[in-house]
Design a protein around this motif. Structure first.
Motif, short mmCIF file in Angstrom:
data_model
loop_
_atom_site.label_atom_id
_atom_site.label_comp_id
_atom_site.label_asym_id
_atom_site.label_seq_id
_atom_site.Cartn_x
_atom_site.Cartn_y
_atom_site.Cartn_z
N MET A 45 -10.82 -1.36 -4.99
CA MET A 45 -10.94 -2.47 -4.06
C MET A 45 -12.35 -2.46 -3.47
O MET A 45 -12.83 -1.44 -3.02
CB MET A 45 -9.91 -2.30 -2.94
CG MET A 45 -9.86 -3.47 -1.98
SD MET A 45 -9.37 -5.02 -2.78
CE MET A 45 -7.77 -5.28 -2.04
N ASP A 46 -13.03 -3.60 -3.55
CA ASP A 46 -14.30 -3.74 -2.83
C ASP A 46 -14.30 -5.11 -2.16
O ASP A 46 -13.45 -5.94 -2.45
CB ASP A 46 -15.50 -3.54 -3.78
CG ASP A 46 -15.39 -4.40 -5.02
OD1 ASP A 46 -14.73 -5.45 -4.94
OD2 ASP A 46 -15.94 -4.04 -6.06
N PRO A 47 -15.23 -5.35 -1.25
CA PRO A 47 -15.16 -6.59 -0.46
C PRO A 47 -15.10 -7.87 -1.31
O PRO A 47 -14.28 -8.75 -1.00
CB PRO A 47 -16.40 -6.52 0.41
CG PRO A 47 -16.63 -5.06 0.59
CD PRO A 47 -16.24 -4.43 -0.71
N PRO A 48 -15.89 -8.02 -2.39
CA PRO A 48 -15.76 -9.27 -3.16
C PRO A 48 -14.38 -9.42 -3.81
O PRO A 48 -13.81 -10.52 -3.81
CB PRO A 48 -16.84 -9.14 -4.24
CG PRO A 48 -17.76 -8.09 -3.76
CD PRO A 48 -16.99 -7.18 -2.88
N VAL A 57 -0.18 6.93 4.06
CA VAL A 57 0.37 5.76 4.74
C VAL A 57 0.92 4.75 3.73
O VAL A 57 0.24 4.41 2.76
CB VAL A 57 -0.70 5.09 5.62
CG1 VAL A 57 -0.23 3.73 6.11
CG2 VAL A 57 -1.06 5.98 6.79
N SER A 58 2.14 4.30 3.94
CA SER A 58 2.72 3.24 3.13
C SER A 58 3.00 2.04 4.02
O SER A 58 3.44 2.20 5.16
CB SER A 58 4.00 3.72 2.46
OG SER A 58 3.68 4.79 1.59
N PHE A 59 2.72 0.87 3.49
CA PHE A 59 2.79 -0.34 4.31
C PHE A 59 2.94 -1.52 3.38
O PHE A 59 2.33 -1.55 2.31
CB PHE A 59 1.47 -0.46 5.09
CG PHE A 59 1.39 -1.64 6.03
CD1 PHE A 59 1.71 -1.50 7.37
CD2 PHE A 59 0.98 -2.89 5.57
CE1 PHE A 59 1.62 -2.57 8.24
CE2 PHE A 59 0.89 -3.97 6.44
CZ PHE A 59 1.21 -3.80 7.77
N ASP A 60 3.81 -2.49 3.72
CA ASP A 60 3.86 -3.69 2.89
C ASP A 60 3.93 -4.94 3.74
O ASP A 60 4.23 -4.89 4.94
CB ASP A 60 5.03 -3.63 1.89
CG ASP A 60 6.35 -3.48 2.60
OD1 ASP A 60 6.66 -4.31 3.46
OD2 ASP A 60 7.08 -2.49 2.31
N LEU A 61 3.58 -6.05 3.13
CA LEU A 61 3.49 -7.32 3.85
C LEU A 61 4.05 -8.41 2.96
O LEU A 61 3.65 -8.55 1.79
CB LEU A 61 2.01 -7.61 4.18
CG LEU A 61 1.71 -8.91 4.90
CD1 LEU A 61 2.21 -8.83 6.34
CD2 LEU A 61 0.22 -9.19 4.88
N ALA A 62 5.01 -9.17 3.49
CA ALA A 62 5.61 -10.26 2.71
C ALA A 62 4.94 -11.58 3.07
O ALA A 62 4.29 -11.70 4.11
CB ALA A 62 7.11 -10.34 3.01
N SER A 77 -6.84 8.70 -2.03
CA SER A 77 -5.76 8.59 -3.00
C SER A 77 -4.78 7.54 -2.51
O SER A 77 -4.86 7.08 -1.38
CB SER A 77 -5.07 9.94 -3.20
OG SER A 77 -4.39 10.29 -2.01
N GLY A 78 -3.81 7.16 -3.37
CA GLY A 78 -2.86 6.13 -3.00
C GLY A 78 -3.09 4.88 -3.83
O GLY A 78 -4.09 4.77 -4.54
N THR A 79 -2.14 3.94 -3.76
CA THR A 79 -2.27 2.73 -4.56
C THR A 79 -2.18 1.49 -3.70
O THR A 79 -1.52 1.47 -2.66
CB THR A 79 -1.14 2.65 -5.62
OG1 THR A 79 0.11 2.71 -4.91
CG2 THR A 79 -1.23 3.78 -6.62
N LEU A 80 -2.89 0.46 -4.14
CA LEU A 80 -2.86 -0.85 -3.48
C LEU A 80 -2.37 -1.87 -4.48
O LEU A 80 -2.88 -1.93 -5.61
CB LEU A 80 -4.28 -1.25 -3.05
CG LEU A 80 -4.81 -0.84 -1.69
CD1 LEU A 80 -6.21 -1.42 -1.49
CD2 LEU A 80 -3.90 -1.31 -0.57
N THR A 81 -1.39 -2.66 -4.10
CA THR A 81 -0.92 -3.73 -4.97
C THR A 81 -1.01 -5.03 -4.20
O THR A 81 -0.46 -5.14 -3.10
CB THR A 81 0.54 -3.47 -5.39
OG1 THR A 81 0.66 -2.11 -5.80
CG2 THR A 81 0.97 -4.41 -6.51
N ALA A 96 0.88 -1.17 0.00
CA ALA A 96 0.00 0.00 0.00
C ALA A 96 0.91 1.21 0.00
O ALA A 96 1.85 1.28 0.79
CB ALA A 96 -0.88 0.00 1.24
N ALA A 97 0.66 2.15 -0.92
CA ALA A 97 1.54 3.31 -1.00
C ALA A 97 0.74 4.61 -0.93
O ALA A 97 -0.25 4.76 -1.64
CB ALA A 97 2.37 3.26 -2.28
#
Ligand SMILES: Nc1ncnc2c1ncn2[C@@H]1O[C@H](COP(=O)(O)OP(=O)(O)OP(=O)(O)O)[C@@H](O)[C@H]1O
Ligand SMILES: [Mg+2]
Lengths: 312, 498
Positions: free
Chosen positions: B72-75, B24-29, B59-63, B8-9
């Motif tokens: 992004m939505d719940p389904p 907020v930026s955050f990543d998970l391996a 705003s921001g990006t999710l990868t 997440a950036a």
């Protein structure tokens, strides 16, 4: 506050359109007629607002209205002064409301069931007692509350206006008002915060009944007969006005300003149709559309972004 | 970067002028537990809602697994293997464990036939995977809280979650159950899943996290591997200052007995033969496992479900407490455990919520003085650091922990004769926790008798003059402050001879 604004804007738009197309809508005579027709709705709606704020519903308002009207008429014919006849109507309404309230609050029966039973019982009871006969030959001092016909709208307007202001003020400034909102918003938390939620429910049903009695009196004095089948469908008009005014049917949210505006919008739209040259048959459909619009906007707002609910 | 499950950036999110997240930026391996910490209202839950699609970012990006997600939505989140577990499990209490686990699996086929045997087989296999010995045919409504948490996890794994998000999963669990849950988290990590773990309990963070990201006022302040940060610094990063407010237990001379229970039982609620006294100025702790009857005892004392046997004496006089209103008239205050459900009136303002039980204090001649009300609540907003633009805002817009603080403020402000606190600091950040402990000490000094139920043993050991340990609805033993050790209390709670 947003809902109040949207309803106010809708009323403004309607008024503007009428001013352009049918300025005669604003004749003193027409406005007075519209007011007199809707005044009982407004007075009863104060009570229904209270009931809905606690998260309950009362669909016996129309039947109670009929019983109270007949009670006022019978009392007046028996020679009681008008004030006493009015008190009788209020007392009868309060008693019916208290029975509903007690069953909801202390027996734990859902209010829709209790008041459905009351709606049928009161209506059929009345039909059986009166055998369908109307109350006629009302004493002249009962007519127009004993004031001149031209003064009556002023008196009634002042009375209902004062009532709304008094209730709105009390809801904001008295502990009782907080108790009503808290009970409707989260009854369990309210109970833990020392609020006697059962009593609050009993109280709002009783007050609602008394207000229905008052509405019945203010309506009855306008005619020289009281039909025993009066008030059919009144509960739906009242509930619609409250909902359009922004009160949440689940309780805890709503204002008297909203209710007044709701009564105004739904009450003004019917006669307006005639002035626009549209058949009055459309009145019900249009009112239904307004209610749908109101609740859809609510749902959309809650669903799309919760931001809107908090308000900017 | 390879192996990243989530990236997440620069995520931002604003609620009606409140900046919940600012870049907020955050990543998970894969195979990582990444903890997210911060004060109440820092933006943790909001971030989670954006990852699960419950809210959309401004705003921001999710990868996710290398794929950029535009909406992004719940389904979508579920299809990508993102599953979240919240503090209060969102299960269907009327359905069985197997049915609850299978629900997300059957998705889409409204008229498809249900293969009951496959469902049960699946459910028990998944339950075994998380190490839970729960019968798949049991009704969820009859499970204990930690069992429900495990079912939630099983449900998430059943949906093939690759990214598991846990937002304060242990808030209502006791130490022993937390141990079991952390074991499950480690097992999931070993299986290659990524876990985002949110908690206010720093011991858990240090026990399970590989990396820690600190949020403060909606910004990501720092991300560190666990080995490169120690507790003091983590706290400093979270609250933006040194935590100087670690108050030592004060010595308070004890007064008369304010509350006495003589053989109090409430069979329907499973409370058996409780005898206990609390003196003025005393803090009596109540320990026990989840389901040991602690909350049931509190509710009995507060008149929610009156006892069917025994006597309750308040200030020496027998009292047949029949309702909460009655209890409050007798001078008993109660902060319930589930404060979001039982503690706050969501549609009302913070100010109205804090004064609700004692409107008389801010009224003159029956009229509510709104200026006085605002002053009274502002004091607590500041002391407890309730994060809100205004005390006139509705409570429903606050973060979970801040709602808890509002519920606490209502009772802390009125100095009852007896104050029952059920998990007073659960879900509350570390700085406010110290503040709440300080307020409790102040109340004790002023002569309030406090009964404090807590699942956090360190808190009980630090605050209580005596600890009553409950087991299966009865008191297994009462230990004084000088004799209380974690082992002793746990042994009593578990029923091992100490
Ligand atoms: N629906 C909403 N409307 C208005 N404001 C909101 C809403 N949801 C969250 N906020 C605000 O956003 C901020 C972040 O809230 P969030 O729930 O993410 O905090 P949190 O870090 O999870 O806190 P906690 O530890 O108390 O759970 C808070 O200031 C909160 O008041
Ligand atoms: Mg949160």
């Amino acid at each position: 506050m947003r809902r109040e604004w949207s309803v106010a804007i809708a009323i403004g738009a309607l008024a503007a359109a009428l001013a352009l197309v049918a300025p005669s809508y604003f004749s003193a005579e027409n406005l007075r007629d519209i007011f007199l027709v809707n005044m009982p709705v407004l007075v009863a709606a104060i009570g229904t607002t209270l009931v809905i704020l606690t998260g309950e519903i009362d669909i016996s308002v129309g039947s109670a209205f009929a019983v109270c009207s007949v009670a006022a008429g019978v009392a007046a014919k028996a020679g009681m002064p008008t004030a006493l006849a009015g008190l009788t109507a209020c007392a009868v309404g309060a008693a019916a409301g208290a029975v509903n309230g007690a069953l909801v609050a202390y027996a734990g029966i859902p209010s829709i069931v209790v008041t459905l039973a009351a709606m049928v019982a009161l209506r059929d009871g009345l039909r059986w007692t009166t055998q369908g006969a109307w109350i006629a030959d009302l004493p002249p001092r009962f007519q127009w509350l004993g004031v001149a016909q031209s003064t009556f709208p002023v008196v009634a307007g002042l009375a209902s206006g004062l009532l709304v202001v008094a209730f709105a003020w009390a809801m904001r400034n008295l502990a009782a008002g907080r108790a009503v909102y808290a009970t409707g918003s989260n009854a369990q938390a309210a109970r833990l915060a020392s609020i006697d939620t059962a009593f609050v429910k009993l109280a709002v049903f009783t007050a609602g009944g008394a207000l229905t009695g008052l509405a019945a009196l203010l309506n009855s004095v306008r005619f020289n007969q009281i039909p025993s089948n009066t008030g059919i469908g009144l509960e739906m008009k009242v509930i619609a006005a409250v909902v359009v005014g922004g009160a949440a049917i689940t309780g805890g949210r709503g204002t008297f300003t909203g209710t007044v505006l709701g009564v105004m919008l739904l009450g003004a739209i019917g006669p307006a149709l005639t002035f626009f040259g549209v058949s009055a048959q459309w009145e019900r459909a249009l009112q239904g559309a307004i209610i749908l619009a109101a609740v859809t906007v609510d749902a959309a707002r809650a669903g799309l972004s919760r931001t809107a609910l908090v308000g900017a | 970067m390879a192996g990243l499950l989530l990236e997440a950036a620069h995520i931002t999110k604003t609620f009606a002028g409140v900046h919940a997240l600012r870049g907020v930026s955050f990543d998970l391996a894969a195979g990582e537990v990444h903890a997210l910490v911060g004060e109440n209202g820092a933006g943790k839950s909001t971030f989670i809602k954006i990852v699960t699609g419950a809210e959309s970012a401004d705003s921001g990006t999710l990868t996710v697994a290398g794929r950029a997600i535009h909406r992004m939505d719940p389904p979508t989140a579920r299809a990508l293997g993102v599953a979240a577990i919240y503090q209060n499990p969102a299960l269907f209490p009327g359905l069985t464990v197997a049915e609850n686990i299978a629900l997300p699996l059957d998705g889409g086929r409204a008229f498809g036939r249900v293969d009951w045997r496959a469902r049960r087989r699946n459910a028990s296999q998944i339950l075994k995977q998380v190490g839970a010995a729960i019968d798949p045919d049991r009704e969820v409504g009859r499970l204990s809280m930690p069992e429900r948490q495990l079912v939630e996890i099983a449900k998430a794994i059943g949906a093939n979650a690759r990214i598991l998000i846990m937002d304060e999963p242990t808030a209502s669990l006791t130490e022993r159950e937390i141990g079991g849950l952390l074991e499950v988290v480690r097992r999931l990590r070993a299986a290659g899943a990524g876990v985002i773990y949110i908690s206010h309990k720093l011991e858990e963070i240090f026990a399970v996290a590989d990396r820690v990201t600190v949020l403060r006022d909606g910004e990501s302040i720092a991300t560190r591997p666990r080995g490169q940060i120690e507790r003091g610094e983590l706290v400093r990063l979270m609250i933006g200052r040194e935590l100087t407010t670690m108050y030592p237990k004060r010595v308070v001379p004890l007064g008369d007995v304010a509350l006495e229970l003589r053989g109090v039982s409430n069979r329907t609620r499973g409370v058996r033969q409780i005898s206990l006294t609390v003196r003025r100025g005393e803090i009596v702790g109540v320990a026990g496992l989840v389901g040991s009857g602690r909350t049931e005892l509190a509710e009995t004392l507060f008149g929610l479900t009156p006892p069917d046997e025994g006597d309750i004496l308040v200030n020496g006089a027998a009292a047949a407490i029949a309702s909460p209103a009655h209890a409050i008239r007798l001078g008993i205050g109660y902060v319930p455990e589930d404060r979001q459900r039982h503690g706050v009136i969501p549609a009302m303002s913070i100010a109205a919520n804090t004064t609700l039980s004692n409107l008389a204090a801010v009224s003159s001649r029956g009229l509510i003085d709104r200026a006085a009300e605002r002053r009274a609540s502002t004091k607590y907003v500041e002391e407890l650091r309730i994060r809100t633009p205004s005390v006139l805002d509705a409570v429903e817009g606050l973060s979970g922990g801040n709602q808890q603080k509002v519920a606490l403020a209502r009772w802390l402000s009125i100095q009852p004769a007896v104050l029952i606190l059920d998990e007073p600091t659960q879900g509350i950040d570390i700085a406010a926790k110290a503040e709440i402990h300080e307020i409790m000490e102040r109340l004790a000094e002023a002569g309030v008798a406090i009964l404090m139920i807590s699942s956090e043993l360190p808190e009980l050991l630090a605050m209580a003059d005596r600890i009553a340990v409950m087991r299966r609805g009865a008191i297994a033993g009462i230990v004084s402050r000088s004799d209380a050790t974690p082992d002793r209390v746990m042994a009593l709670a578990l029923g091992h001879a100490a």
